[in-house]
Design an enzyme around this catalytic site. Structure first.
Site, PDB file in Angstrom:
ATOM      1  N   GLY A   1      43.563 -35.781 -37.390  1.00 36.61           N
ATOM      2  CA  GLY A   1      41.909 -35.666 -37.946  1.00 36.61           C
ATOM      3  C   GLY A   1      42.034 -34.970 -39.026  1.00 36.61           C
ATOM      4  O   GLY A   1      43.167 -34.919 -39.636  1.00 36.61           O
ATOM      5  N   ASN A   2      40.986 -35.134 -39.820  1.00 40.82           N
ATOM      6  CA  ASN A   2      40.733 -34.634 -41.197  1.00 40.82           C
ATOM      7  C   ASN A   2      41.168 -33.240 -41.519  1.00 40.82           C
ATOM      8  O   ASN A   2      41.487 -32.830 -42.464  1.00 40.82           O
ATOM      9  CB  ASN A   2      39.315 -34.911 -41.600  1.00 40.82           C
ATOM     10  CG  ASN A   2      39.141 -36.477 -41.977  1.00 40.82           C
ATOM     11  OD1 ASN A   2      39.646 -37.066 -42.962  1.00 40.82           O
ATOM     12  ND2 ASN A   2      38.362 -37.007 -41.085  1.00 40.82           N
TER      13      ASN A   2
ATOM     14  N   ALA B   1      40.174 -44.491 -35.488  1.00 36.41           N
ATOM     15  CA  ALA B   1      41.152 -44.817 -34.333  1.00 36.41           C
ATOM     16  C   ALA B   1      40.977 -43.583 -33.252  1.00 36.41           C
ATOM     17  O   ALA B   1      41.027 -43.969 -31.846  1.00 36.41           O
ATOM     18  CB  ALA B   1      42.703 -44.431 -34.783  1.00 36.41           C
ATOM     19  N   ASP B   2      40.506 -42.323 -33.596  1.00 38.05           N
ATOM     20  CA  ASP B   2      40.253 -41.337 -32.701  1.00 38.05           C
ATOM     21  C   ASP B   2      39.054 -41.631 -31.729  1.00 38.05           C
ATOM     22  O   ASP B   2      38.983 -41.287 -30.484  1.00 38.05           O
ATOM     23  CB  ASP B   2      40.023 -40.021 -33.473  1.00 38.05           C
ATOM     24  CG  ASP B   2      38.841 -40.291 -34.492  1.00 38.05           C
ATOM     25  OD1 ASP B   2      38.457 -41.210 -34.804  1.00 38.05           O
ATOM     26  OD2 ASP B   2      38.388 -39.040 -34.874  1.00 38.05           O
ATOM     27  N   ARG B   3      37.981 -42.269 -32.260  1.00 39.13           N
ATOM     28  CA  ARG B   3      36.750 -42.904 -31.608  1.00 39.13           C
ATOM     29  C   ARG B   3      37.108 -43.762 -30.557  1.00 39.13           C
ATOM     30  O   ARG B   3      36.602 -43.927 -29.354  1.00 39.13           O
ATOM     31  CB  ARG B   3      35.880 -43.225 -32.552  1.00 39.13           C
ATOM     32  CG  ARG B   3      35.430 -42.455 -33.656  1.00 39.13           C
ATOM     33  CD  ARG B   3      34.252 -42.932 -34.284  1.00 39.13           C
ATOM     34  NE  ARG B   3      33.054 -43.335 -33.870  1.00 39.13           N
ATOM     35  CZ  ARG B   3      32.154 -43.944 -34.415  1.00 39.13           C
ATOM     36  NH1 ARG B   3      32.300 -44.313 -35.470  1.00 39.13           N
ATOM     37  NH2 ARG B   3      30.992 -44.138 -33.839  1.00 39.13           N
TER      38      ARG B   3
ATOM     39  N   ASP C   1      32.003 -36.113 -29.999  1.00 38.87           N
ATOM     40  CA  ASP C   1      33.370 -35.422 -30.410  1.00 38.87           C
ATOM     41  C   ASP C   1      32.843 -34.699 -31.617  1.00 38.87           C
ATOM     42  O   ASP C   1      32.514 -34.994 -32.662  1.00 38.87           O
ATOM     43  CB  ASP C   1      34.333 -36.313 -30.919  1.00 38.87           C
ATOM     44  CG  ASP C   1      35.595 -35.854 -31.404  1.00 38.87           C
ATOM     45  OD1 ASP C   1      35.768 -34.722 -31.348  1.00 38.87           O
ATOM     46  OD2 ASP C   1      36.603 -36.684 -31.516  1.00 38.87           O
TER      47      ASP C   1
END
Length: 257
Positions: free
Chosen positions: A8-9, A109-111, A130
């Protein structure tokens, strides 16, 4: 064993699965300026504490929303783990979940991973919230289609912006709810506004998304602040803090079957 990595960021989460069981997981900072050698020093120490080595892993799968870290991670996997990772994107998972975005390549991609994990767990219409660097809302149909969603600034981004742009406001701790909605001092007022304000944002967005759906969805929350927001939101049904890691395992299992 399978190594899964969610970049993640703000943070990167690593997990190790023995078959379907998550046996180890760690959270480290996402550092775009780190070299593959520096990453290896950090990760190797974490692995060593758990008796893991490069030979432990039979596969690696990565979801990354930080483009500058993709080359670092790819080189790290090839150089130190002797494996080519699977990278998650809309094209990778198209056979698992149809993506009904105008341009599927735009979906983080995480979603996608969260949507797949949530649907595999509940097999119903869902809204996945999220609480990460951004607060994202992802909508899945009862037939397992990714329909789209919404993105808003994350809670920590909002808190930091308030501190940085209002001269007399202090930085406040927001990892627990305030005692009351009416703040009796500046810190209490900020804490109330941030936490209860975001609960209102979540409840309002969920109501609007529900109204736009054909089915009544289950609302599932994930991310570091999900347990806190579950306590103050009226619309969150379930919390799953390891949703993304399990989603990566599910995708890897499907792609390598």
């Amino acid at each position: 064993m399978l190594l899964v990595i969610d970049v993640g960021n703000t943070n990167t989460v690593l997990g190790v699965f023995d078959d379907k069981t998550l046996v180890h997981h760690w959270r480290i900072r996402s550092d775009k300026n780190m070299t593959e050698d520096e990453l290896n020093v950090l990760v190797s120490s974490l692995f060593h504490e758990r008796g893991l080595s490069a030979e432990t892993f039979t596969g690696i799968i990565i979801a990354c929303v930080v483009p500058r870290m993709m080359m670092i991670l790819n080189t790290f996997c090839l150089k130190y783990l002797n494996r080519t990772p699977i990278w998650v994107d809309a094209a990778t998972v198209g056979s698992i979940m149809p993506i009904r975005y105008n341009n599927p390549a735009e979906v983080g991609a995480d979603r996608i991973v969260n949507a797949i994990a949530a649907y595999q767990r509940f097999k119903t219409a869902l809204i996945v919230v999220d609480f990460g660097t951004a607060t994202t809302f992802d909508v899945i149909s009862k037939n397992g289609e990714y329909l789209g969603g919404a993105i808003s600034p994350g809670i920590m981004i909002a808190a930091d912006a308030l501190f940085q742009n209002a001269s007399k406001l202090p930085r406040v701790e927001i990892f627990s709810p305030p005692d009351q909605v009416i703040g009796k001092d500046t810190a209490g007022s900020m804490k109330s506004g941030i936490i209860f304000g975001y609960a209102g944002l979540v409840d309002g967005m969920v109501a609007r998304l529900r109204a736009a759906m054909d089915d009544t969805p289950l609302v599932l929350a994930t991310g570091g602040l999900a347990p806190l927001m579950k306590d103050v939101s009226e619309s969150i049904d379930e919390v799953d803090g390891a949703l993304t890691l399990f989603g990566l395992r599910i995708i890897h299992e499907h792609l390598t079957a």
